[in-house]
Design an enzyme around this catalytic site. Structure first.
Site, PDB file in Angstrom:
ATOM      1  N   CYS A 132      22.992  34.969  63.735  1.00 15.44           N
ATOM      2  CA  CYS A 132      22.041  34.560  62.706  1.00 15.44           C
ATOM      3  C   CYS A 132      21.548  33.152  63.016  1.00 15.44           C
ATOM      4  CB  CYS A 132      22.712  34.602  61.333  1.00 15.44           C
ATOM      5  SG  CYS A 132      21.634  34.106  59.966  1.00 15.44           S
ATOM      6  N   LEU A 133      20.252  32.937  62.869  1.00 12.28           N
ATOM      7  CA  LEU A 133      19.697  31.611  63.118  1.00 12.28           C
ATOM      8  C   LEU A 133      20.211  30.581  62.124  1.00 12.28           C
ATOM      9  CD1 LEU A 133      15.990  32.565  63.951  1.00 12.28           C
ATOM     10  CD2 LEU A 133      17.909  32.209  65.523  1.00 12.28           C
TER      11      LEU A 133
ATOM     12  N   HIS B  47      19.314  39.040  53.912  1.00 11.41           N
ATOM     13  CA  HIS B  47      18.975  37.649  53.597  1.00 11.41           C
ATOM     14  C   HIS B  47      18.265  37.542  52.246  1.00 11.41           C
ATOM     15  CE1 HIS B  47      20.148  34.947  56.770  1.00 11.41           C
ATOM     16  NE2 HIS B  47      19.620  35.704  57.718  1.00 11.41           N
TER      17      HIS B  47
ATOM     18  N   GLN C 240      15.234  31.294  55.007  1.00  8.75           N
ATOM     19  CA  GLN C 240      15.745  30.564  56.160  1.00  8.75           C
ATOM     20  C   GLN C 240      14.864  29.372  56.528  1.00  8.75           C
ATOM     21  OE1 GLN C 240      16.499  34.370  58.611  1.00  8.75           O
ATOM     22  NE2 GLN C 240      18.097  32.958  59.298  1.00  8.75           N
TER      23      GLN C 240
ATOM     24  N   GLY D 292      14.355  37.884  64.180  1.00 12.94           N
ATOM     25  CA  GLY D 292      13.797  37.996  62.832  1.00 12.94           C
ATOM     26  C   GLY D 292      14.122  36.746  62.042  1.00 12.94           C
TER      27      GLY D 292
ATOM     28  N   HIS E 246      19.451  43.234  58.623  1.00 18.22           N
ATOM     29  CA  HIS E 246      19.917  41.849  58.565  1.00 18.22           C
ATOM     30  C   HIS E 246      18.971  41.010  57.702  1.00 18.22           C
ATOM     31  CE1 HIS E 246      21.763  38.202  60.603  1.00 18.22           C
ATOM     32  NE2 HIS E 246      20.618  37.690  60.169  1.00 18.22           N
ATOM     33  N   GLU E 247      17.660  41.183  57.912  1.00 17.69           N
ATOM     34  CA  GLU E 247      16.697  40.379  57.164  1.00 17.69           C
ATOM     35  C   GLU E 247      16.631  40.785  55.692  1.00 17.69           C
ATOM     36  OE1 GLU E 247      15.807  37.793  58.604  1.00 17.69           O
ATOM     37  OE2 GLU E 247      16.426  38.428  60.599  1.00 17.69           O
TER      38      GLU E 247
END
Length: 222
Positions: free
Chosen positions: A134-135, A180, A88, A83, A176-177
């Site tokens: 996490c990216l 963000h 991001q 995701g 998680h998203e």
């Protein structure tokens, strides 16, 4: 969100697929949005855009919003994540995309704007402790408890109402998203010492992770 398990190979075998929450017969490994989109730089922990709440999406149906969704899918494909939130890629908007396989062999693909996470009643709330990455924190994973069910309500890029339900790993991805978009990373849910160790691990791994992303972008012609 970075891939934990069960993602990546799912697109290469016959699995059930749900796009925007609805079942479809098939979905290519590289979704059409990713083919159209351009890869953007992934922001990393410490950058201001990641640490403040994002703005509501208002320009539904616009070419600019559609292009952002395409670019986010392209970026997600290159980063091999599950995701990706708009902040991001440096866009201060309440929007995220996903391409995530769960433990039951279902691949979930889609995007949602202005998502609101349902508050689960106690009877449906069960915590699962799994590794999460996490990216925007390239490298480390840490075990983090989250509910194993998530229901998110919002709209698609054209403004159509949308309800997405996830279990297991996909539920973790949705939560998680949403975090963000509130300016919160998974690191913020860790104890101070564990967060510090994750950041040290990131510092050691970041160069290699970014090199792999660049190589994948080249392989995909991005």
């Amino acid at each position: 969100m970075a891939v934990g398990f069960g993602h990546g190979s799912a697109g290469e075998r016959r699995v059930r697929v749900r796009v925007q929450g609805a079942p479809v017969d098939a979905c290519p490994r590289l979704v059409p949005e990713a083919v159209r989109g351009a890869v953007r730089r992934v922001t990393v922990v410490g950058e201001e855009v990641l640490h403040r709440p994002c703005r509501q999406v208002v320009d539904f149906g616009s070419p600019e919003l559609a292009r952002l969704v395409d670019d986010m899918f392209a970026t997600l494909a290159v980063a091999e994540g599950a995701g990706l939130a708009a902040n991001q890629v440096g866009a201060d908007l309440r929007l995220f995309v996903w391409d995530c396989a769960d433990e039951w062999g279902v691949r979930h693909v889609g995007h949602i704007a202005n998502p609101v996470l349902d508050e689960l009643p106690a009877a449906r709330r069960r915590l699962a402790e799994e590794a999460e990455g996490c990216l925007s924190v390239p490298g480390p994973y840490r075990v983090l408890p989250r509910p194993d069910l998530a229901v998110v309500r919002g709209r698609d890029k054209d403004g159509t109402p949308l309800v997405i339900e996830g279990r297991g790993y996909f539920a973790r991805c949705l939560q998680h998203e949403v975090d963000h978009l509130h300016g919160r990373l998974y690191l913020d849910r860790l104890a101070r010492k564990e967060r510090a160790s994750a950041l040290r691990e990131m510092a050691a791994a970041e160069e290699g992770v970014l090199a792999r992303r660049a190589a994948r972008a080249a392989a995909l012609g991005k």
